[in-house]
Every structure is written in structure tokens, then in C-alpha cells.
Design an enzyme around this catalytic site. Structure first.
Site, PDB file in Angstrom:
ATOM      1  N   LYS A  33       0.833  -1.197   0.000  1.00  0.00           N
ATOM      2  CA  LYS A  33       0.000   0.000   0.000  1.00  0.00           C
ATOM      3  C   LYS A  33       0.869   1.248   0.000  1.00  0.00           C
ATOM      4  O   LYS A  33       0.625   2.198  -0.762  1.00  0.00           O
ATOM      5  CB  LYS A  33      -0.913  -0.002   1.224  1.00  0.00           C
ATOM      6  CG  LYS A  33      -1.567   1.336   1.572  1.00  0.00           C
ATOM      7  CD  LYS A  33      -2.386   1.203   2.851  1.00  0.00           C
ATOM      8  CE  LYS A  33      -2.963   2.534   3.301  1.00  0.00           C
ATOM      9  NZ  LYS A  33      -1.951   3.411   3.916  1.00  0.00           N
ATOM     10  N   ASN A  34       1.889   1.272   0.859  1.00  0.00           N
ATOM     11  CA  ASN A  34       2.707   2.466   1.016  1.00  0.00           C
ATOM     12  C   ASN A  34       3.710   2.659  -0.121  1.00  0.00           C
ATOM     13  O   ASN A  34       4.452   3.637  -0.127  1.00  0.00           O
ATOM     14  CB  ASN A  34       3.440   2.437   2.363  1.00  0.00           C
ATOM     15  CG  ASN A  34       2.481   2.613   3.524  1.00  0.00           C
ATOM     16  OD1 ASN A  34       1.425   3.233   3.376  1.00  0.00           O
ATOM     17  ND2 ASN A  34       2.824   2.057   4.668  1.00  0.00           N
ATOM     18  N   CYS A  39      -5.013   7.719   9.038  1.00  0.00           N
ATOM     19  CA  CYS A  39      -5.249   7.333  10.426  1.00  0.00           C
ATOM     20  C   CYS A  39      -4.933   8.481  11.375  1.00  0.00           C
ATOM     21  O   CYS A  39      -4.007   9.255  11.153  1.00  0.00           O
ATOM     22  CB  CYS A  39      -4.378   6.127  10.788  1.00  0.00           C
ATOM     23  SG  CYS A  39      -4.808   4.625   9.902  1.00  0.00           S
TER      24      CYS A  39
END
Length: 417
Positions: free
Chosen positions: A22-23, A115
Site C-alpha cells: 500500500k505504502n 489514520c
């Protein structure tokens, strides 16, 4: 996108295939803005929520996106420099801003989301943009940046190692005028993967370890490339811990051993048994021992991994200690664990877990953030009854097809809403 699910305890058996990180992939999508060419990304997590959200943002900017089995193609030029957006934001809007500023001389994006991990300021990004000749300001819920002619290279020292700011530096420096030299960058696998993508597009980037990165700006980047995204170490570690606490036999393919060398050492000294078979890992249920860790920059224990070490500590016989040095007090999940019978307290900035308690089923917990929610999911696998997880979409932000994957491994999951 699921808001509420019921996880029933059970053993895991079968195969898991680790997709692109994802990153890394989110950074690739942002980098596609600075070229009009064709970019194909293989090992692509097609159904990951944050990835889908970023794709929507690119479409709003005028990019064209199409798919094949396990890959995506991004092409075309941006038609606007303003990302007017009413949906959920993500942290990656800072990189979208840097890419728009570099490509068009102006950008307007929603303030970064993601987040809630305490104060995640973006002053390093602003300082870098200003050092490269831009003016940066806020308009309501949007962050804007503009340069009169073109960004110019600079020499800039980060006050702390920042993943996002390092990524913005290599994206912006790739087609800025002159040479950009960044001191004290954060070097980790996902950043090296972004640099490799940019090099394949024609960028001239030299990495001098954790000391510095030198980027020689090019007039333009050609793209028209195919790139295989680096495997997701956070995804791999999640399934590793799942297999170690609830696995009959779990085979994890494309496991990034080199990227998890230090975390694996901690777990091996705390009772983990696994078998390596080439690029795959086999893990079965074992007996956890108490653990003591502090988070740190790569290759140390990433802050995102500490909730999974907390799961390990909760299941061990004895007292474990976890200290997050990056995001002070990132222990909100501990209150959710308490609903499941885990005894813990925050003391002198560390989370102290008194393990050995039975994990209670019949409880309701909330996924407070991506990794906290995944940690609650792991606890639910070994509870003595079903567990309801609220805001499960938080977990789906960073795991591709996680419900389908767990069902294929034998886990019973009911979707309530």
C-alpha cells in the site's frame, strides 16, 4: 466497504499471496502525475480501499486508469491542478500536491487525512516546497501551493526523518530545475521502490544511504514503463502473526524476508517458529513468550507493526512492554483489547501488557485505525467466541480482499452492514 462484521474464531490453513505494498503503490499513483506517459504497475492490490480512493482522485485530475489481472495502467495528462474533493481524504494528498506543483506550477488538494495517530504535521513538506521556490498556503480545508516559473533544486536537511517528505523530495526533484540534495532522508523499501519507478521513467537519483539523496532534475520523464511493486511487509507481518497464533499451516507466498529482518529476530527470540522455502514462509501455531520492543526507523520495528507485537504480548505468559517512539501514545487499541479480556496499562510512555488471559468472545470492538483494526481481527481469531468489529472498512483500507482471503483460509466471517 464494510462497517460491521462478526469474526468467528478458528484455525487458518492454506495459502496467502502478498500483493504490492500500500505504502508503495499509493506513491506510484502520485508519481504518475508528473508524466503524460504510460505506466503499468504489476503486483497491484486492485481492491484495496485507499488505492481505490487514490484512483478516484487521479480520475478527477484527468488521468485515465484501466486494469488487468493483478495490474493497473495509468496514462494521460492532468487536466486540472485543483483536486476539489468531498469524500474521505488520505495522507497521500501531500504527494499529489507536490506532483501537481512540479508538473503544472500550481496545486490545490484537500488537507491530508489517513489514520489519526496524534500530531502528524506537514510542516516539513511545506518547508521543502518553499525551499524549492513555492508559496504555500491554506484555503479552508484545502492546502495550496504555487511557483511563478518552475521549482528549482535546493539543499535541504530534514529535522527528523520523514517518509512522506522524502517521497515528495524525490518526486518534485525529478523534474525541477537543477540539483536537489536532501540530508537525513528516511530510507525504507517502499521509498526505494518509488525511486526505482522514477529511475525507470528517466529520473537521475542517487541514494547515499541514510545520509542523503541527490536528485538531478530532468526536463521531462518519459514513462511508458512496466513496474513490479515491492511486496507489502505490513500485510506479510499481519498474516505471519495470524499463522503463529491460529495457524494449522499457513503458507505465505512472496514473503519479504529482507524487509522484516529485525522484527523477525524479535519474534524468533519470543517463541516464533517458521520455515523458509525460497520466497515463501510456512508458519504454524506456536507458544508466544513475553516481548519488549521500541519502535524506530527502518530497519527497526516500524510503528505500524507495534499493535501486532501487542497481540503477541497479550497471548504470552508474562509481562510485555511496547514503546512507540514515533507516535507517542499510539495505544488506543489497548482499550479495545480490554473489552476482550486483556490486562494492560500505559506507564511512563510505554504500554505494559500482562499476558496469559483468555481472549473473551462475545465482545464488540472498534477498528480505531488501519493497524489497530487488523490487530483486533487477530485477537478475534483466538477468542473463545465470536467478536463484532465496528468500522471494519478501516482494515480494508490497507489489505486487498481481506475478507475473501480469510474465508479461503477457513475463517467464518459474517457481514452485518
Amino acid at each position: 466497504m464494510q462497517n460491521q462484521v462478526i469474526i468467528n474464531p478458528g484455525e487458518l490453513k492454506g495459502d496467502v499471496f502478498i500483493t504490492g505494498a500500500k505504502n508503495a503503490v499509493l506513491r506510484h499513483l502520485a508519481a504518475s502525475i508528473i508524466t503524460d506517459g504510460f505506466i503499468r504497475i504489476d503486483n497491484y492490490p486492485v481492491n484495496m480501499l485507499d488505492v481505490k480512493l487514490h484512483e478516484e482522485m487521479l480520475r478527477c485530475l484527468g488521468k485515465t486508469i484501466s486494469y488487468g489481472p493483478g495490474y493497473v495502467i495509468i496514462e494521460g495528462s492532468v487536466s486540472t491542478s485543483e483536486l476539489i474533493w468531498e469524500k474521505r481524504s488520505i495522507r497521500n494528498t501531500l504527494l499529489i500536491l507536490g506532483a501537481l506543483l512540479t508538473k503544472t506550477g500550481y496545486g490545490k488538494v484537500p488537507l491530508p487525512g489517513g489514520c489519526d495517530l496524534g500530531e502528524r504535521k506537514y510542516d516539513i513538506h511545506v518547508g521543502l516546497m518553499e525551499a524549492m521556490g513555492a508559496k504555500v498556503w491554506q484555503e479552508g480545508k484545502y492546502l495550496c501551493a504555487k511557483v511563478e516559473t518552475k521549482l528549482h533544486g535546493c539543499e535541504y536537511k530534514f529535522p527528523i526523518r520523514s517518509t512522506g517528505a522524502t517521497e515528495n523530495a524525490v518526486i518534485m526533484g525529478s523534474i525541477a530545475d537543477g540539483v536537489t540534495k536532501i540530508w537525513n532522508p528516511h530510507i525504507r523499501p517502499e521509498i526505494l521502490d518509488l525511486i526505482q519507478l522514477l529511475r525507470e521513467m528517466g529520473a537521475d537519483i542517487t541514494v547515499n544511504g541514510q545520509e542523503s539523496i541527490v536528485i538531478k532534475g530532468q526536463e521531462l520523464l518519459k514513462a511508458d514503463i512496466s513496474h513490479f511493486a515491492v511486496g507489502d511487509s505490513l500485510q506479510a507481518f499481519t498474516y505471519l502473526v495470524a499463522g503463529a497464533i491460529a495457524g494449522k499451516e499457513l503458507l505465505i507466498h512472496n514473503f519479504p524476508f529482507e524487509d522484516l529482518e529485525v522484527p523477525l529476530i524479535y519474534l524468533k527470540f519470543s517463541g516464533l517458529n517458521y520455515y523458509q522455502n525460497g520466497k515463501s514462509l510456512i508458519v504454524r501455531k506456536c507458544t508466544p513468550y513475553p516481548i519488549e520492543i521500541s519502535t524506530g526507523s527502518y530497519p527497526g520495528v516500524n510503528s505500524d507493526l507495534q499493535p501486532f507485537f501487542a497481540v503477541w504480548g497479550a497471548l504470552s505468559q508474562g509481562c510485555s512492554s511496547i514503546t512507540d517512539l514515533r507516535y507517542i501514545g499510539r495505544y488506543g487499541y489497548a482499550d479495545e483489547f480490554k473489552n476482550m479480556g486483556v490486562n494492560s496499562e500505559v506507564k511512563n510512555g510505554s504500554l505494559i501488557i500482562k499476558g496469559g488471559n483468555v481472549v473473551k468472545g462475545g465482545s464488540t470492538v472498534t477498528a480505531l485505525d488501519l493497524r489497530a483494526g487488523a490487530a483486533c481481527l487477530l485477537m478475534a481469531l483466538i477468542a473463545d467466541g465470536p467478536t463484532i468489529i465496528n468500522d471494519f472498512w478501516m482494515v480494508e483500507r490497507g489489505y486487498d480482499n481481506i475478507i475473501e482471503t480469510l474465508r479461503s483460509l477457513g475463517v467464518s466471517i459474517e457481514i452485518l452492514s
